[in-house]
Design an enzyme around this catalytic site. Structure first.
Site, mmCIF file in Angstrom:
data_model
loop_
_atom_site.group_PDB
_atom_site.id
_atom_site.type_symbol
_atom_site.label_atom_id
_atom_site.label_comp_id
_atom_site.label_asym_id
_atom_site.label_seq_id
_atom_site.Cartn_x
_atom_site.Cartn_y
_atom_site.Cartn_z
ATOM 1 N N HIS A 242 0.830 -1.206 0.000
ATOM 2 C CA HIS A 242 0.000 0.000 0.000
ATOM 3 C C HIS A 242 0.867 1.261 0.000
ATOM 4 O O HIS A 242 0.574 2.242 -0.687
ATOM 5 C CB HIS A 242 -0.901 0.021 1.243
ATOM 6 C CG HIS A 242 -1.944 -1.047 1.256
ATOM 7 N ND1 HIS A 242 -2.568 -1.483 0.110
ATOM 8 C CD2 HIS A 242 -2.489 -1.754 2.274
ATOM 9 C CE1 HIS A 242 -3.448 -2.413 0.431
ATOM 10 N NE2 HIS A 242 -3.417 -2.597 1.732
ATOM 11 N N GLU B 171 -3.286 -15.601 -19.190
ATOM 12 C CA GLU B 171 -2.433 -15.533 -18.001
ATOM 13 C C GLU B 171 -2.040 -16.917 -17.494
ATOM 14 O O GLU B 171 -1.269 -17.043 -16.547
ATOM 15 C CB GLU B 171 -3.125 -14.730 -16.889
ATOM 16 C CG GLU B 171 -4.564 -15.115 -16.639
ATOM 17 C CD GLU B 171 -5.311 -14.107 -15.776
ATOM 18 O OE1 GLU B 171 -4.669 -13.309 -15.080
ATOM 19 O OE2 GLU B 171 -6.555 -14.133 -15.799
ATOM 20 N N ASP C 205 0.286 -12.691 -13.697
ATOM 21 C CA ASP C 205 0.069 -14.109 -13.404
ATOM 22 C C ASP C 205 0.822 -15.012 -14.377
ATOM 23 O O ASP C 205 1.322 -16.068 -13.987
ATOM 24 C CB ASP C 205 -1.423 -14.446 -13.437
ATOM 25 C CG ASP C 205 -2.113 -14.123 -12.114
ATOM 26 O OD1 ASP C 205 -1.404 -13.950 -11.107
ATOM 27 O OD2 ASP C 205 -3.351 -14.037 -12.093
ATOM 28 N N CYS D 56 -2.305 -6.153 -20.435
ATOM 29 C CA CYS D 56 -2.752 -5.300 -19.338
ATOM 30 C C CYS D 56 -1.967 -5.545 -18.053
ATOM 31 O O CYS D 56 -2.280 -4.976 -17.014
ATOM 32 C CB CYS D 56 -4.245 -5.488 -19.079
ATOM 33 S SG CYS D 56 -4.702 -7.174 -18.628
#
Length: 569
Positions: free
Chosen positions: A186, A428, A452, A499
């Protein structure tokens, strides 16, 4: 010193050492159990009030996506299971509230300590942040207020919680250095959003640096110079000036198209997590949205969003982008991203388990509701649907069958939608990349999810710092899978985009362009730099190097080749 660069930029300034006040706990036997549980209740109320204030502050300065971190904190603080366990421990063992909180938190940490998944590790960090807040309130401990800093400084800490980062005075904090943390923590995300240079991975740094020391940090390279020479200060001031000038130049790229030096046009799109993110897409003249993550609609609540809530969230993005493509990814949660109201069981290996499309095809009512909302919104713009975690052709065929049933319902109800809406899949899973010639016959487009794809191909959890050296987008095996997917997609006449984070990798963009990637989708703040790189790259020249690159043995060799041979001018 060399750490991990987590937010680009160069900072030169004085060190401010931030150390959390030590929390010393003692186990005490208590007689008045009502008084002790009331102390806990008051501390929880005060903690919720503090978190609410931080949430409002972050919402105003950073936006909803970053503020959602503190919604997660509120959920923990209000969680009846967590608070209930603490209360039961107070009563059953007749112990003080502080000790009960410590024992319950230790129990949860022990429960999750062997889980390698990065998402769940972040939840453990959230729990630690919340528990420290609760303990400080119970013990009456005052903390250093990072919002009250008056002079420019680089904050150096062993660790920074999201609460710490959210409250610091952004006007004077010019850099961050931590001993612990990762690229996807974060705090890292907040640093990038605030465009503050930051480095992590320097364990014990607070024992090396002192308040008032002079420091230089290079956020992209992960370099730190402590008490540098005048020569180094002069050199890095010049680098900082050049970097700031380059950032200014990038703003001019808003008016440019994404066309290579030899005239090949591609699209640079954005990854977004909520409707507010569209502001940045429009500001940077993005060609659309290549990944609209829909998880935000489902999180921080006690039941799934209604069809109407979803419809509005999709419709507003489609309308604002006025004909530019909006690729909406269906719900991508599961064993690694728990939604309490789904009552999902714990899995030992969540990334290979019950998640994404596997969950949706099982929880069919939730899936159908989302598909109805997306189809309805498609009447208001150029919406496409993308399905995550596809691993076999039967899944696509089942999705098509379900989708046709929903289309029939909407026709019968006279509800407008795009009859020819495109459906695509995320590539992925290595099996899909290898079998992409078959999958290309079933889908209208591919979007390569490198995050992934890399970890599945290399058997390396992207969130595990201990094996981070194994996880690399430059690995020749990963690059071969990407090239194979692009070629097989093009043979069937479908577009292939990307992406994952690799789409914005400055070194990899020329390689992907040379392979024929049609669409690069990334964080909105990375779009202008990507466009600049594309404009400076000759696809033909780099394509001539592909065989040499793919014949290399290691990720390190590939990266070295790119550094030495691909010069942008």
């Amino acid at each position: 010193m060399k750490g991990i660069g987590i937010s680009p930029g160069i900072a030169l300034g004085k060190v401010f050492i931030y150390k959390e006040p030590e929390i010393v706990l003692f186990k005490k036997q208590v007689e008045d159990l009502n008084y002790e549980t009331e102390r806990l209740e008051r501390a929880v109320e005060e903690g919720l009030s503090q978190i609410e204030n931080i949430y409002d502050q972050v919402l105003k300065t950073l936006g909803k996506r970053e503020a959602e971190i503190f919604n997660a904190h509120k959920m923990i603080m209000k969680d009846p299971e967590f608070v209930g366990l603490v209360e039961r421990k107070i009563k059953s063992e007749r112990v003080n509230a502080e000790w009960a909180v410590k024992e319950v938190v230790d129990y949860y940490i022990e429960l999750f300590k062997n889980i390698e998944d990065g998402y769940l590790r972040e939840r453990v960090l959230d729990l630690k942040d919340v528990s420290k807040r609760l303990l400080r309130i119970l013990l009456g401990i005052e903390t250093v207020d990072l919002g009250s800093l008056k002079e420019e400084c680089i904050i150096v800490a062993e660790d920074l919680t999201p609460s710490d980062t959210a409250q610091m005075n952004k006007e004077v904090v010019i850099g961050l250095v931590t001993g612990l943390g990762g690229k996807n923590s974060h705090t890292s995300i907040m640093a990038r959003t605030l465009e503050i240079p930051a480095i992590t991975g320097l364990k014990g740094i607070t024992n090396v640096a002192k308040n008032g020391d002079f420091m230089i940090i290079h956020g992209k390279e992960g370099l730190l110079l402590l008490n540098p020479s005048e020569k180094d200060i002069k050199r890095y001031k010049e680098k900082k000036r050049s970097y700031e000038e380059f950032k200014l130049k990038l703003t001019k790229m808003r008016r440019e198209k994404s066309i290579s030096k030899d005239g090949i046009k591609v699209d640079v799109l954005a990854n977004i997590g909520n409707p507010k993110d569209v502001d940045k897409v429009i500001e940077n003249n993005g060609m659309g949205v290549g990944l609209y993550r829909t998880e935000f609609l489902y999180m921080g609540r006690n039941k799934p969003p209604t069809e109407e809530e979803q419809f509005k969230a999709y419709k507003i993005v489609a309308e604002r982008l006025a004909g530019r493509p909006v690729i909406i990814r269906t719900l991508d949660v599961g064993g690694d991203k728990d939604l309490p109201y789904l009552n999902l069981s714990r899995e030992k290996n969540p990334f290979l388990g019950y998640r994404a499309i596997r969950l949706c095809l099982d929880m069919i009512d939730i899936f159908k509701m989302q598909l109805r909302a997306i189809l309805r919104a498609s009447a208001f713009g150029n919406i496409k649907i993308m399905f995550p975690m596809i691993s076999n052709v039967k899944e696509i065929r089942e999705i098509k069958r379900i989708l046709e049933g929903i289309k029939k319902e909407l026709r019968d109800q006279k509800i407008p939608f795009n009859e020819n809406i495109e459906i695509g899949i995320m590539v992925e899973v290595p099996a899909v990349a290898i079998h992409s010639d078959i999958f290309a016959k079933e889908a209208d487009f591919f979007s390569i999810g490198t995050n992934d794809l890399i970890q599945y191909t290399l058997a390396a959890d992207r969130g595990n710092q201990d094996i981070s050296y194994l996880y690399s987008q430059y690995h020749p095996a990963v690059l071969k899978l990407i090239k194979m997917t692009i070629e097989n997609g093009h043979k069937e006449g479908i577009k292939v985009g990307m992406c994952g984070e690799a789409a914005s990798d400055e070194k990899l963009i020329p390689i992907l362009l040379a392979m024929g990637l049609d669409e690069f989708s990334m964080c909105p703040s990375s779009m202008l730099k990507a466009r600049w790189i594309i404009n400076k790259t000759s696809k033909t020249e780099v394509a001539a190097m592909l065989d040499a690159i793919l014949s290399l043995a290691t990720a390190e060799e590939v990266e070295k080749f790119i550094d030495e041979k691909i010069i942008l001018s």
